[in-house]
Design an enzyme around this catalytic site. Structure first.
Site, PDB file in Angstrom:
ATOM      1  N   ASP A   1       0.742  -1.319  -0.150  1.00 45.60           N
ATOM      2  CA  ASP A   1      -0.099  -0.275   0.053  1.00 45.60           C
ATOM      3  C   ASP A   1       0.631   1.222  -0.259  1.00 45.60           C
ATOM      4  O   ASP A   1       0.377   2.561  -0.944  1.00 45.60           O
ATOM      5  CB  ASP A   1      -1.138   0.247   1.250  1.00 45.60           C
ATOM      6  CG  ASP A   1      -1.770  -0.914   0.819  1.00 45.60           C
ATOM      7  OD1 ASP A   1      -2.323  -1.602  -0.217  1.00 45.60           O
ATOM      8  OD2 ASP A   1      -2.419  -1.560   2.738  1.00 45.60           O
TER       9      ASP A   1
ATOM     10  N   ASP B   1      -8.654   5.192  13.186  1.00 42.01           N
ATOM     11  CA  ASP B   1      -6.675   6.222  12.424  1.00 42.01           C
ATOM     12  C   ASP B   1      -6.888   6.559  12.088  1.00 42.01           C
ATOM     13  O   ASP B   1      -5.757   7.924  12.386  1.00 42.01           O
ATOM     14  CB  ASP B   1      -5.627   4.425  12.226  1.00 42.01           C
ATOM     15  CG  ASP B   1      -5.685   3.359  12.828  1.00 42.01           C
ATOM     16  OD1 ASP B   1      -5.324   3.067  13.898  1.00 42.01           O
ATOM     17  OD2 ASP B   1      -4.945   2.372  13.229  1.00 42.01           O
TER      18      ASP B   1
END
Length: 412
Positions: free
Chosen positions: A16, A126
């Site tokens: 990612d 997050d």
């Protein structure tokens, strides 16, 4: 001074964020500085991650071994607060995000960036923790998420990596989303999203099956002002204490947690956690507080602990509220020193002994044997005064026909 052409990326070394380096450069026109921290998550070395970041197009790579910093300043604060979100979950991700954010801001200042990027989705906690923490440290910095804001999906990542010949080896993807550090491990998504599905063996890494434990393990942990300083008589740092208890409690299957959790963003989520060291240390710390804290102070602290855990879970590590709670918690730890003995076995950490020079437990007051120094005759007056409000209220109820009905002993 900030450079409008530079951006700092929270870089893990995985697919990612490796793709995100070139993707962000292409989509934003900014050069990317990759920031990586070791908070005890294991895996590849920081040097390997640094080299990959540069190979993927980062102009700088900022790497930090933050294990001791994380243990000393974040895990120990959570331990002093007995932090257990919703009563069961030690805050694994929630206490690492403020530390990572601090280093992201530091890197932004060092390299003159005006934007910070993270790899969070738009439905998790997050993203909030990173961006609120960053804004709390430096509100002039902007934040961006390539997944949330620039449509960087998994299929786009793979195609982009092939097209740009990025040096990334795509391995079989785990069905789970995992975040881990020395304080614990969080597992979600995949088949776990159906809350009826039970966890399978492959979910776990930090803990062995508690149904088949080895011989029981007795451990003595010594605390000084709320911090573990010795294990079985050997000096330890906070990091060493966590690592040793991870190993020993993990071998006994301690710290497995499976719950439906109330996320900050408003949804309920099925989460698995493994926190062997955290659970064992918090269990020991709580028992030492039982010995050392005065009754009313202890009652208030239990409420404060719960609120501290909720606020930190909700991205408020740097808030004035948490700062004030920290001051209270720190004051309570003045006399939390002594030893706790525990048996670790079959998924449980059971306290079997405690001793402390600063304990409020007084054997002569507590014993029912000869030598009892508690004046039991004093209880008559204590009960009379303590029960006075109840007697006055009861007399009023009787006067107005609202007294408590007492059933008769008549047998028909």
């Amino acid at each position: 001074m900030a450079d409008n052409n530079r951006l700092v990326l929270a870089y893990s070394g995985g697919l990612d964020t490796s793709v995100a380096i070139s993707y962000l450069k292409e989509r934003t026109g900014k050069d990317v500085v990759a920031v990586s921290l070791d908070v005890g998550q294991g895996g590849e070395s920081l040097e390997t991650i640094r080299e990959r970041a540069l190979a993927c197009g980062a102009i700088e790579s900022y790497v930090v071994d933050a294990r001791d910093e994380f243990a000393n300043e974040y895990c120990m604060q959570a331990l002093k607060a007995n932090a257990m979100y919703e009563g069961v979950y030690p805050l694994v991700s929630a206490i690492s995000r403020p530390l990572i954010s601090k280093h992201l801001v530091r890197a932004a200042h060092q390299f003159g960036a005006d934007t910070i990027s993270h790899g969070c989705t738009g439905k998790g906690n997050d993203q909030v923790r990173f961006e609120v923490s960053i804004a709390s440290i430096d509100p002039t910095l902007k934040a961006i998420s390539p997944i949330r804001d620039l449509s960087l999906t998994r299929d786009v990542e793979i195609a982009f990596a092939k097209e740009h010949k990025l040096p990334i080896v795509q391995t079989e993807k785990s069905p789970y989303s995992i975040d881990q550090n020395v304080w614990g491990r969080a597992i979600e998504t995949g088949f776990l999203e159906d809350p009826w599905n039970g966890p399978t063996k492959d979910c776990y890494s930090y803990t062995d099956d508690p149904a088949f434990p080895p011989v029981e393990d007795e451990v003595v942990i010594e605390f000084k002002q709320g911090i573990p300083v010795k294990i079985d008589g050997r000096d330890v740092t906070p990091l060493q204490a966590i690592e040793e208890m991870n190993r020993r409690a993990g071998a006994q299957g301690i710290g497995r947690i499976d719950l439906i959790e109330d996320r900050l963003v408003g949804i309920k989520s099925r989460e698995l956690y493994e926190c062997p060291g955290a659970v064992a240390l918090i269990t020991a710390h709580q028992e030492l507080e039982n010995c050392c804290l005065e009754r009313e102070q202890h009652r208030i602290k239990r409420d404060i602990d719960k609120r501290w855990g909720e606020l930190v879970y909700d991205a408020q590590w740097f808030s004035p509220a948490v700062k004030s709670l920290n001051a209270f918690i720190e004051d309570t730890q003045q006399y939390v020193s002594g030893e706790i003995r525990m048996i670790l076995h079959g998924g449980r950490a059971v306290v079997t002994g405690r001793r402390s020079d600063t304990s409020l437990y007084d054997y002569n007051l507590a014993t029912y044997d000869s030598g009892d120094s508690f004046d039991q005759k004093s209880s008559n007056g204590f009960i009379d005064i303590y029960g006075l409000p109840s007697r006055v209220a009861a007399a009023r109820d009787v006067k107005f026909g609202n007294g408590i009905e007492v059933p008769s002993n008549t047998v028909e």
